[in-house]
Design an enzyme around this catalytic site. Sequence first.
Site, mmCIF file in Angstrom:
data_model
loop_
_atom_site.group_PDB
_atom_site.id
_atom_site.type_symbol
_atom_site.label_atom_id
_atom_site.label_comp_id
_atom_site.label_asym_id
_atom_site.label_seq_id
_atom_site.Cartn_x
_atom_site.Cartn_y
_atom_site.Cartn_z
ATOM 1 N N HIS A 174 4.175 14.509 -3.594
ATOM 2 C CA HIS A 174 5.272 13.772 -4.239
ATOM 3 C C HIS A 174 5.866 14.586 -5.386
ATOM 4 C CE1 HIS A 174 3.848 10.243 -2.030
ATOM 5 N NE2 HIS A 174 4.994 9.676 -2.340
ATOM 6 N N LYS A 225 5.977 11.128 -10.535
ATOM 7 C CA LYS A 225 5.284 9.943 -10.013
ATOM 8 C C LYS A 225 4.104 9.571 -10.910
ATOM 9 C CE LYS A 225 3.351 8.020 -5.764
ATOM 10 N NZ LYS A 225 4.008 6.737 -6.054
HETATM 11 N N1 LIG Z 1 7.788 1.045 -1.371
HETATM 12 C C1 LIG Z 1 8.567 2.117 -1.275
HETATM 13 O O1 LIG Z 1 9.174 2.393 -0.216
HETATM 14 C C2 LIG Z 1 8.719 2.998 -2.468
HETATM 15 C C3 LIG Z 1 8.016 2.702 -3.595
HETATM 16 N N2 LIG Z 1 8.195 3.435 -4.718
HETATM 17 C C4 LIG Z 1 7.484 2.968 -5.898
HETATM 18 O O2 LIG Z 1 8.408 2.274 -6.734
HETATM 19 C C5 LIG Z 1 7.997 2.360 -8.091
HETATM 20 C C6 LIG Z 1 9.162 2.891 -8.934
HETATM 21 O O3 LIG Z 1 9.451 4.212 -8.541
HETATM 22 P P1 LIG Z 1 10.691 5.002 -9.180
HETATM 23 O O4 LIG Z 1 11.935 4.259 -8.952
HETATM 24 O O5 LIG Z 1 10.572 6.409 -8.713
HETATM 25 O O6 LIG Z 1 10.288 4.945 -10.722
HETATM 26 P P2 LIG Z 1 11.264 5.100 -11.998
HETATM 27 O O7 LIG Z 1 10.364 5.428 -13.128
HETATM 28 O O8 LIG Z 1 12.406 5.992 -11.681
HETATM 29 O O9 LIG Z 1 11.874 3.621 -12.193
HETATM 30 C C7 LIG Z 1 11.165 2.544 -12.683
HETATM 31 C C8 LIG Z 1 12.134 1.704 -13.514
HETATM 32 O O10 LIG Z 1 11.470 0.502 -13.884
HETATM 33 C C9 LIG Z 1 11.818 0.230 -15.219
HETATM 34 N N3 LIG Z 1 10.835 -0.682 -15.797
HETATM 35 C C10 LIG Z 1 9.613 -0.402 -16.315
HETATM 36 N N4 LIG Z 1 9.022 -1.512 -16.755
HETATM 37 C C11 LIG Z 1 9.894 -2.533 -16.518
HETATM 38 C C12 LIG Z 1 9.854 -3.923 -16.750
HETATM 39 N N5 LIG Z 1 8.785 -4.517 -17.326
HETATM 40 N N6 LIG Z 1 10.917 -4.677 -16.365
HETATM 41 C C13 LIG Z 1 11.988 -4.118 -15.779
HETATM 42 N N7 LIG Z 1 12.084 -2.791 -15.543
HETATM 43 C C14 LIG Z 1 11.050 -2.010 -15.908
HETATM 44 C C15 LIG Z 1 11.879 1.586 -15.912
HETATM 45 O O11 LIG Z 1 12.598 1.551 -17.134
HETATM 46 C C16 LIG Z 1 12.574 2.401 -14.818
HETATM 47 O O12 LIG Z 1 13.987 2.336 -14.959
HETATM 48 C C17 LIG Z 1 6.751 3.249 -8.090
HETATM 49 O O13 LIG Z 1 5.598 2.432 -8.050
HETATM 50 C C18 LIG Z 1 6.884 4.011 -6.782
HETATM 51 O O14 LIG Z 1 5.661 4.472 -6.284
HETATM 52 C C19 LIG Z 1 9.041 4.499 -4.768
HETATM 53 C C20 LIG Z 1 9.729 4.880 -3.649
HETATM 54 C C21 LIG Z 1 9.636 4.134 -2.397
HETATM 55 O O1 LIG Z 2 6.850 7.201 -6.136
HETATM 56 C C1 LIG Z 2 7.470 7.511 -5.085
HETATM 57 O O2 LIG Z 2 8.393 8.316 -5.063
HETATM 58 C C2 LIG Z 2 7.046 6.884 -3.840
HETATM 59 N N1 LIG Z 2 6.180 5.914 -3.897
HETATM 60 C C3 LIG Z 2 5.646 5.186 -2.800
HETATM 61 C C4 LIG Z 2 4.163 5.469 -2.675
HETATM 62 O O3 LIG Z 2 3.468 5.595 -3.694
HETATM 63 O O4 LIG Z 2 3.672 5.539 -1.538
HETATM 64 C C5 LIG Z 2 6.437 5.388 -1.534
HETATM 65 C C6 LIG Z 2 6.930 6.797 -1.338
HETATM 66 O O5 LIG Z 2 5.822 7.590 -1.071
HETATM 67 C C7 LIG Z 2 7.679 7.283 -2.565
#
Ligand SMILES: NC(=O)C1=CN([C@@H]2O[C@H](COP(=O)(O)OP(=O)(O)OC[C@H]3O[C@@H](n4cnc5c(N)ncnc54)[C@H](O)[C@@H]3O)[C@@H](O)[C@H]2O)C=CC1
Ligand SMILES: O=C(O)C1=N[C@H](C(=O)O)C[C@H](O)C1
Length: 245
Positions: free
Chosen positions: A131, A135
């Site tokens: 990743h 992350k």
């Molecule tokens: N399920 C999926 O397909 C995917 C899951 N993810 C997951 O999504 C999560 C976020 O990833 P990213 O967007 O890359 O992170 P990021 O750090 O870019 O965004 C997270 C956002 O949440 C905000 N935030 C933090 N605490 C908050 C609160 N209490 N209330 C409202 N907003 C709050 C932050 O200020 C930030 O803008 C991670 O756990 C990641 O692993 C990421 C990509 C795909």
């Molecule tokens: O943090 C990410 O970027 C992603 N988070 C998810 C994970 O932890 O599996 C999904 C994807 O891998 C991207």
Amino acid sequence: MTKVGVLGAQGRMGAEVCRAVEGADDMELVAAVDQGDPLDALTAAEVVVDFTHPGVVMDNLRWCVERGLHAVVGTTGFDPSRLDSVRSWLTEESSGNVVIAPNFGIGAVLMMHFAQKAAPFFESVEIVETHHPNKADAPSGTAYRTAELVAAARAEAGVAPSPDATTSGVEGARGADVDGVRVHAVRMSGAVAHQEVVLGGHGELFTIRHDSMNRESFMPGVLLAVRRVPELDRLTVGIEALLGL
Ligand SMILES: NC(=O)C1=CN([C@@H]2O[C@H](COP(=O)(O)OP(=O)(O)OC[C@H]3O[C@@H](n4cnc5c(N)ncnc54)[C@H](O)[C@@H]3O)[C@@H](O)[C@H]2O)C=CC1
Ligand SMILES: O=C(O)C1=N[C@H](C(=O)O)C[C@H](O)C1
């Protein structure tokens, strides 16, 4: 029109979800909330999408459930005890439904599905995820869930643990142990989200690989979950069932 609220709206994923919802003919973005914003704006929504942080997602989700809002959660960090807590909140008739998926990428879901199918046929299996270096959690939610699915499939088939003669070495060299499956997490500039499930048997290696090249790739799965969550039954983990897998 489904009214959608986004939590984590300024993040990498949240901003992409806002764009995807605004571009969908059957959805309206009614709230875009990030850290420090009052959550009250979300009460205008029927479905709340959460892409925030493993440290805050449980409080967010409980807040939504208590208000009868449906939730689609992509934030990672859901181990079995967290999922049990969510189930315990969803007992009231007035609760909304919840979809929690570690990965909304169609190819990633298929990778997990195929890994689960292949797992009983090979002596060895390990997972390598790569990743972007921003992350927060390791291993990734996808790798964690893949390991759980693979371990359950092997246990059900009565397959022995993967052979491993290691008796000495540097701590961490063999990765994390998730239900007996070794998981290796690489953090690499230039990477988005990538995973290999490597299976080994008699004279052969079988590798199942998935690459997310950008965050738009997760949006068809997110929008599918938003459309379907109102008709589901309380908690759904993963979008496999929504894809007919
Ligand atoms: N399920 C999926 O397909 C995917 C899951 N993810 C997951 O999504 C999560 C976020 O990833 P990213 O967007 O890359 O992170 P990021 O750090 O870019 O965004 C997270 C956002 O949440 C905000 N935030 C933090 N605490 C908050 C609160 N209490 N209330 C409202 N907003 C709050 C932050 O200020 C930030 O803008 C991670 O756990 C990641 O692993 C990421 C990509 C795909
Ligand atoms: O943090 C990410 O970027 C992603 N988070 C998810 C994970 O932890 O599996 C999904 C994807 O891998 C991207």
